[in-house]
Scaffold this active site. Structure first.
Site, PDB file in Angstrom:
ATOM      1  N   HIS A 124       5.408   6.571   6.396  1.00 15.35           N
ATOM      2  CA  HIS A 124       5.067   6.101   5.048  1.00 15.35           C
ATOM      3  C   HIS A 124       4.562   7.279   4.215  1.00 15.35           C
ATOM      4  O   HIS A 124       4.354   8.377   4.746  1.00 15.35           O
ATOM      5  CB  HIS A 124       4.003   4.993   5.127  1.00 15.35           C
ATOM      6  CG  HIS A 124       2.723   5.483   5.715  1.00 15.35           C
ATOM      7  ND1 HIS A 124       2.436   5.388   7.064  1.00 15.35           N
ATOM      8  CD2 HIS A 124       1.662   6.127   5.169  1.00 15.35           C
ATOM      9  CE1 HIS A 124       1.260   5.933   7.304  1.00 15.35           C
ATOM     10  NE2 HIS A 124       0.767   6.402   6.173  1.00 15.35           N
TER      11      HIS A 124
ATOM     12  N   HIS B 215       3.449  10.581   6.307  1.00 18.77           N
ATOM     13  CA  HIS B 215       2.808  10.368   7.608  1.00 18.77           C
ATOM     14  C   HIS B 215       3.779   9.707   8.576  1.00 18.77           C
ATOM     15  O   HIS B 215       4.320   8.643   8.285  1.00 18.77           O
ATOM     16  CB  HIS B 215       1.576   9.467   7.453  1.00 18.77           C
ATOM     17  CG  HIS B 215       0.441  10.164   6.794  1.00 18.77           C
ATOM     18  ND1 HIS B 215      -0.573   9.512   6.144  1.00 18.77           N
ATOM     19  CD2 HIS B 215       0.162  11.501   6.714  1.00 18.77           C
ATOM     20  CE1 HIS B 215      -1.447  10.400   5.688  1.00 18.77           C
ATOM     21  NE2 HIS B 215      -1.012  11.613   5.996  1.00 18.77           N
TER      22      HIS B 215
ATOM     23  N   THR C 266      -6.255   6.628   7.725  1.00 17.51           N
ATOM     24  CA  THR C 266      -6.788   6.845   6.372  1.00 17.51           C
ATOM     25  C   THR C 266      -6.846   5.563   5.556  1.00 17.51           C
ATOM     26  O   THR C 266      -7.131   5.600   4.360  1.00 17.51           O
ATOM     27  CB  THR C 266      -5.961   7.897   5.605  1.00 17.51           C
ATOM     28  OG1 THR C 266      -4.643   7.363   5.373  1.00 17.51           O
ATOM     29  CG2 THR C 266      -5.865   9.199   6.366  1.00 17.51           C
ATOM     30  N   THR C 267      -6.546   4.445   6.192  1.00 14.03           N
ATOM     31  CA  THR C 267      -6.690   3.127   5.552  1.00 14.03           C
ATOM     32  C   THR C 267      -7.550   2.259   6.463  1.00 14.03           C
ATOM     33  O   THR C 267      -7.634   2.516   7.668  1.00 14.03           O
ATOM     34  CB  THR C 267      -5.330   2.427   5.379  1.00 14.03           C
ATOM     35  OG1 THR C 267      -4.749   2.210   6.667  1.00 14.03           O
ATOM     36  CG2 THR C 267      -4.395   3.246   4.522  1.00 14.03           C
TER      37      THR C 267
ATOM     38  N   HIS D 105       2.099   8.913   0.816  1.00 15.58           N
ATOM     39  CA  HIS D 105       0.946   8.855  -0.089  1.00 15.58           C
ATOM     40  C   HIS D 105       1.265   9.719  -1.296  1.00 15.58           C
ATOM     41  O   HIS D 105       1.779  10.834  -1.148  1.00 15.58           O
ATOM     42  CB  HIS D 105      -0.306   9.374   0.608  1.00 15.58           C
ATOM     43  CG  HIS D 105      -0.683   8.566   1.816  1.00 15.58           C
ATOM     44  ND1 HIS D 105      -1.546   7.500   1.768  1.00 15.58           N
ATOM     45  CD2 HIS D 105      -0.271   8.662   3.111  1.00 15.58           C
ATOM     46  CE1 HIS D 105      -1.677   6.978   2.975  1.00 15.58           C
ATOM     47  NE2 HIS D 105      -0.912   7.660   3.821  1.00 15.58           N
TER      48      HIS D 105
ATOM     49  N   HIS E 270       0.812  -1.218   0.000  1.00 17.39           N
ATOM     50  CA  HIS E 270       0.000   0.000   0.000  1.00 17.39           C
ATOM     51  C   HIS E 270       0.844   1.266   0.000  1.00 17.39           C
ATOM     52  O   HIS E 270       0.331   2.354  -0.238  1.00 17.39           O
ATOM     53  CB  HIS E 270      -0.922   0.028   1.217  1.00 17.39           C
ATOM     54  CG  HIS E 270      -1.760  -1.196   1.367  1.00 17.39           C
ATOM     55  ND1 HIS E 270      -2.763  -1.517   0.484  1.00 17.39           N
ATOM     56  CD2 HIS E 270      -1.730  -2.194   2.279  1.00 17.39           C
ATOM     57  CE1 HIS E 270      -3.327  -2.656   0.853  1.00 17.39           C
ATOM     58  NE2 HIS E 270      -2.712  -3.093   1.936  1.00 17.39           N
TER      59      HIS E 270
HETATM   60  C1  SG5 Z   1      -1.849   1.814  10.724  1.00 16.65           C
HETATM   61  O1  SG5 Z   1      -2.512   2.653   9.777  1.00 16.65           O
HETATM   62  C2  SG5 Z   1      -1.293   0.584  10.066  1.00 16.65           C
HETATM   63  C3  SG5 Z   1      -0.570   0.873   8.783  1.00 16.65           C
HETATM   64  C4  SG5 Z   1      -1.445   1.732   7.899  1.00 16.65           C
HETATM   65  C5  SG5 Z   1      -1.778   2.987   8.625  1.00 16.65           C
HETATM   66  O2  SG5 Z   1      -0.844   2.552  11.345  1.00 16.65           O
HETATM   67  O3  SG5 Z   1      -0.640  -0.323  10.917  1.00 16.65           O
HETATM   68  C6  SG5 Z   1       0.644  -0.338  11.458  1.00 16.65           C
HETATM   69  O4  SG5 Z   1       1.418   0.575  11.468  1.00 16.65           O
HETATM   70  C7  SG5 Z   1       0.924  -1.688  12.091  1.00 16.65           C
HETATM   71  C8  SG5 Z   1       2.280  -1.836  12.632  1.00 16.65           C
HETATM   72  O5  SG5 Z   1      -0.316  -0.347   8.122  1.00 16.65           O
HETATM   73  C9  SG5 Z   1       0.934  -0.877   8.152  1.00 16.65           C
HETATM   74  O6  SG5 Z   1       1.881  -0.265   8.534  1.00 16.65           O
HETATM   75  C10 SG5 Z   1       1.050  -2.262   7.614  1.00 16.65           C
HETATM   76  C11 SG5 Z   1       2.015  -3.104   8.381  1.00 16.65           C
HETATM   77  O7  SG5 Z   1      -1.167   1.830   6.578  1.00 16.65           O
HETATM   78  C12 SG5 Z   1      -0.055   2.091   5.834  1.00 16.65           C
HETATM   79  O8  SG5 Z   1       1.054   2.262   6.263  1.00 16.65           O
HETATM   80  C13 SG5 Z   1      -0.429   2.122   4.354  1.00 16.65           C
HETATM   81  C14 SG5 Z   1      -0.662   3.510   3.838  1.00 16.65           C
HETATM   82  C15 SG5 Z   1      -2.519   4.081   7.929  1.00 16.65           C
HETATM   83  O9  SG5 Z   1      -1.955   5.199   8.504  1.00 16.65           O
HETATM   84  S1  SG5 Z   1      -2.339   6.630   8.212  1.00 16.65           S
HETATM   85  O10 SG5 Z   1      -3.642   6.865   8.762  1.00 16.65           O
HETATM   86  O11 SG5 Z   1      -1.281   7.391   8.803  1.00 16.65           O
HETATM   87  N1  SG5 Z   1      -2.383   6.844   6.659  1.00 16.65           N
HETATM   88 ZN    ZN Z   2      -0.822   7.577   5.770  1.00 20.10          ZN
END
Ligand code: SG5
Ligand code: ZN
Length: 261
Positions: A93, A118, A203-204, A95, A64
């Protein structure tokens, strides 16, 4: 790899609510921040700890986004500002969009920026990320906006050079530059007190409504070429992840604050 969702088609954002009811909630992110509607406020000074010095960091294609985590004993954290406690770094991460005119999740005065970073942090007193996400004040996310320009931004150089090594979903590599967290998490102390802040969600999926958002007002820049590298990673279906931003959600009476230092 996190979740069975995507940014297009039958698993796209308008369908997330079928499997993840919270995505239909009233405190969702991202939002459009209208400067004329914000409430000014003076919060305590936002403070960063553990960002100086080096950090061993890892970069992953989670299907993602491009995600960076650290397992270093030196862990960034923040306190002050709109949060009355310490929040610890979990991951950061990005976007982005299919072209330079889109990509950011939050908009300012209905303007999209080319990319958004973010920085996800969890409330230290809850002991772990997994415990923190069970609480309604469990997370804070710092949002940094980038506008595409001709000029490369040196802070992205090391990441962009290594993106070809994480094109496949699930790829995970060590970042050669141990200063990457310092550069990304706290790029500009002089601008760090100039932010919007509001209550919202991930946001996911699962779109948990547990996030105090802190969006820095001053955009930074990234070059067209640097941005293009992000679009070259693959998503779970093997196609290029050309865009990964959620459309804006209704504000529904929430107040957006702007810190006046
Ligand atoms: C959560 O939400 C998730 C992210 C996810 C964001 O923080 O979970 C974790 O951090 C678990 C350790 O998913 C992951 O990191 C997968 C392991 O999504 C992403 O990083 C994909 C964009 C969404 O976060 S946000 O609201 O700041 N965009
Ligand atoms: Zn994000």
């Amino acid at each position: 790899v996190a979740g069975n969702f995507s940014y297009d088609g039958t698993n796209g954002p308008s369908h997330w609510g079928k499997e993840y009811k919270t995505c239909l909630g009233k405190y969702q992110s991202p939002i459009d921040i209208e400067e004329k509607d914000v409430t000014t406020m003076t919060f305590p000074e936002l403070q960063f700890s553990g960002v100086e010095g080096s950090h061993k960091a890892y970069m992953t294609n989670n299907g993602h986004t491009v995600m960076i985590q650290s397992f270093d004993s030196n862990v960034p954290s923040i306190s002050g500002g709109p949060i009355n406690s310490t929040y610890v770094f979990q991951q950061l991460h990005f976007h982005w969009g299919p072209n330079d005119n889109q990509g950011s999740e939050d908009l300012i005065n209905n303007h999209s920026f080319s990319m958004e970073l973010h920085v996800v942090l969890w409330k230290k007193e809850y002991g772990s990320y997994d415990e923190a996400i069970k609480r309604d004040d469990g997370l804070t996310v710092l949002g940094y906006l980038y506008q595409a320009t001709d000029e490369p931004n040196p802070m992205f150089e090391s990441i962009v050079q290594q993106i070809p090594d994480i094109v496949g979903v699930g790829s995970n590599i060590t970042i050669s530059d141990n200063n990457v967290l310092k550069k990304l998490v706290a790029p500009d102390i002089a601008s760090a007190q100039n932010y919007f802040t509001y209550r919202g969600s991930l946001t996911t999926p699962p779109c948990l409504e547990i996030v105090q958002w802190i969006d820095f007002v001053k955009p930074q820049h990234i070059s067209h070429e640097q941005l293009a590298a992000f679009r070259s990673i693959q998503s779970a279906d093997g196609t290029n992840l050309t865009h990964n931003f959620r459309p804006v959600q209704p504000l529904d009476g929430r107040t957006v604050y702007r810190n006046i230092a």
